[in-house]
Scaffold this active site. Structure first.
Site, PDB file in Angstrom:
ATOM      1  N   HIS A   1       0.835  -1.206   0.000  1.00  0.00           N
ATOM      2  CA  HIS A   1       0.000   0.000   0.000  1.00  0.00           C
ATOM      3  C   HIS A   1       0.875   1.264   0.000  1.00  0.00           C
ATOM      4  O   HIS A   1       0.607   2.219  -0.717  1.00  0.00           O
ATOM      5  CB  HIS A   1      -0.923   0.008   1.224  1.00  0.00           C
ATOM      6  CG  HIS A   1      -2.138  -0.863   1.068  1.00  0.00           C
ATOM      7  ND1 HIS A   1      -2.085  -2.235   1.119  1.00  0.00           N
ATOM      8  CD2 HIS A   1      -3.439  -0.550   0.851  1.00  0.00           C
ATOM      9  CE1 HIS A   1      -3.300  -2.725   0.954  1.00  0.00           C
ATOM     10  NE2 HIS A   1      -4.148  -1.735   0.786  1.00  0.00           N
TER      11      HIS A   1
ATOM     12  N   LYS B   1      -9.416 -10.428   6.263  1.00  0.00           N
ATOM     13  CA  LYS B   1     -10.059 -11.018   7.435  1.00  0.00           C
ATOM     14  C   LYS B   1     -10.157  -9.979   8.543  1.00  0.00           C
ATOM     15  O   LYS B   1      -9.329  -9.073   8.631  1.00  0.00           O
ATOM     16  CB  LYS B   1      -9.287 -12.246   7.909  1.00  0.00           C
ATOM     17  CG  LYS B   1      -7.993 -11.941   8.638  1.00  0.00           C
ATOM     18  CD  LYS B   1      -7.389 -13.205   9.204  1.00  0.00           C
ATOM     19  CE  LYS B   1      -6.038 -12.952   9.862  1.00  0.00           C
ATOM     20  NZ  LYS B   1      -6.142 -12.331  11.191  1.00  0.00           N
TER      21      LYS B   1
END
Lengths: 272, 164
Positions: free
Chosen positions: B34, B92
């Site tokens: 990122h 998750k």
């Protein structure tokens, strides 16, 4: 040319890591099946179905159950005739290097500040090696993933706060929420010093989880009231088990360490 | 329900709790990826793309194990991805209110069962890698999925299964 002793230890460590990473112990599978049987939420049931399908595929394909193959924690017992030696540590590290290639493991060990990855799951103090005297020569491996390890906490409680221990442990589980891959197993170390309380909490994760005493059950029930459920998607079981280990402590202290373990409670013991 | 990437407006009809079988290309991205994308740009077309919060085990140009990592670590890094056109996130544990808002009217968060790395790998074929210098866990792996079983954890209408 490595000595036969070096080879034996390295091979045993490599085998224990392989077995731990690819197949869960029977007690862990058993508590997961019980949790599935008790679950009524369809989303939560779907999570267990993925877990069981995953365990089957990992075994059939001989691949790791989880891609976070962890940092390797080793517990070694030495009988009187085996000396405590530098060679033992070197051989254990060699076993980790070999397993990194053969299992394979994801290289997870990095320098804590530069974040440079060693590439072989070894580094200063890693694998973590704990050696005790024993009757037999055994190697137990506990690969520890970061998702659950990161949610662990220690608190230096007051001696007057013994009754507040269950509340603290449940608070750790509440704060962890969905992040440690619930349903979790909670290792609790009570007593000792700042460092040994944490060691006790981790050792508690080596205990069979298909049985709990009343104290452990009380804490487990309290955590399950949170309703976090599998993967935080809501459900009846947030903790599969709570295991507690105790140690003597200073009269003015009450250290309580909580080591969180994801549902994928990998461990394996190999006898040499 | 079956979906194929790149995703379009069909994701806006999904509701939290829906089960989806996802096929097509996805890109793994963790913390370092990122940061790298923000600094150096997307190494792929972000329009309709799906990011998978995952640091896989790769060996001999194949995906060996590839379950999801904890998405919350990417909370503060995700809005620029969605602003660039990313429509799907897989991970998750869910994400922050800020991400729930950023998904509104644009995309969804899919939950995949943490730890189920072998099941995930059995749905995958490795296509390539970007930013390989970040290392195995942090690189952007380009992966072709076939029917990966997911649950919509956060939909584009603000519904969030992780918030009770």
């Amino acid at each position: 040319m490595p000595s036969p002793f070096f080879e034996t230890v390295a091979a045993a460590v490599e085998r224990a890591i392989h077995d731990a990473e690819t197949e869960l112990p029977a007690d862990v599978v058993s508590v997961l099946q019980t949790a599935y049987a008790n679950e009524t939420s369809s989303v939560a049931r779907g999570e267990y179905e993925n877990i069981f399908a995953n365990l089957k595929i990992a075994k059939e394909r001989d691949v790791p159950i989880c891609q976070d193959t962890g940092l390797i924690v080793l517990y070694i017992t030495l009988p009187p005739e085996i000396p405590y030696s530098a060679e033992l540590f070197e051989a254990a590290e060699e076993g980790v290097r070999r397993a990194t290639v053969s299992v394979p493991l994801r290289p997870n060990a990095v320098n804590p500040l530069s974040r440079k990855n060693s590439g072989d799951n070894c580094g200063e103090g890693i694998p973590a090696i704990h050696i005790r005297p024993g009757e037999k020569f055994t190697v137990t491996v506990l690969p520890k993933g970061a998702g659950s390890e990161n949610m662990s906490q220690i608190k230096m409680m007051l001696p007057s706060e013994v009754d507040k221990i269950p509340e603290f442990v449940a608070d750790v589980a509440r704060t962890a929420g969905s992040r440690p891959c619930p349903p979790i197993i909670v290792g609790v170390g009570i007593g000792g010093t700042f460092d040994t309380a944490s060691a006790l909490a981790k050792e508690a994760l080596l205990e069979p989880i298909d049985q709990m005493d009343d104290f452990e059950q009380e804490i487990c029930d309290r955590i399950n009231e949170l309703g976090i459920g599998p993967m935080g998607l809501g459900g009846k079981t947030t903790a599969l088990a709570v295991k507690v280990k105790r140690g003597a402590c200073h009269t003015a202290s009450l250290p309580v360490a909580v080591n969180i373990q994801c549902w994928c409670c990998r461990r394996r013991t190999v006898e040499l | 329900m079956k979906l194929t990437t790149p995703l379009g407006e069909e994701v806006l009809d999904l509701t939290a709790g829906d089960r989806v079988l996802l096929s097509g290309t996805v890109y793994t991205a963790r913390d370092e990826a990122h940061l790298k994308i923000q600094e150096a740009g997307f190494p792929f077309n972000p329009k309709g793309a799906v990011l998978y919060h995952c640091g896989p085990v790769i060996q001999d140009n194949a995906v060996v194990a590839a379950g999801p990592t904890t998405s919350a670590r990417m909370n503060a890094l995700t809005k620029p991805m969605l602003d660039a056109g990313v429509r799907g996130l897989i991970g998750k544990g869910g994400m922050s209110d800020e991400v729930v808002e950023a998904l509104r009217g644009r995309g969804v968060y899919f939950a995949f069962t943490g730890g189920c790395a072998a099941l995930a790998a059995s749905c995958m074929r490795l296509k390539g890698v970007h930013y390989a210098e970040l290392g195995m866990a942090e690189a952007v792996w380009e992966i072709e999925l076939t029917d990966m079983p997911l649950v919509v954890g956060i939909d584009s209408k603000g519904n969030n299964l992780f918030k009770r």
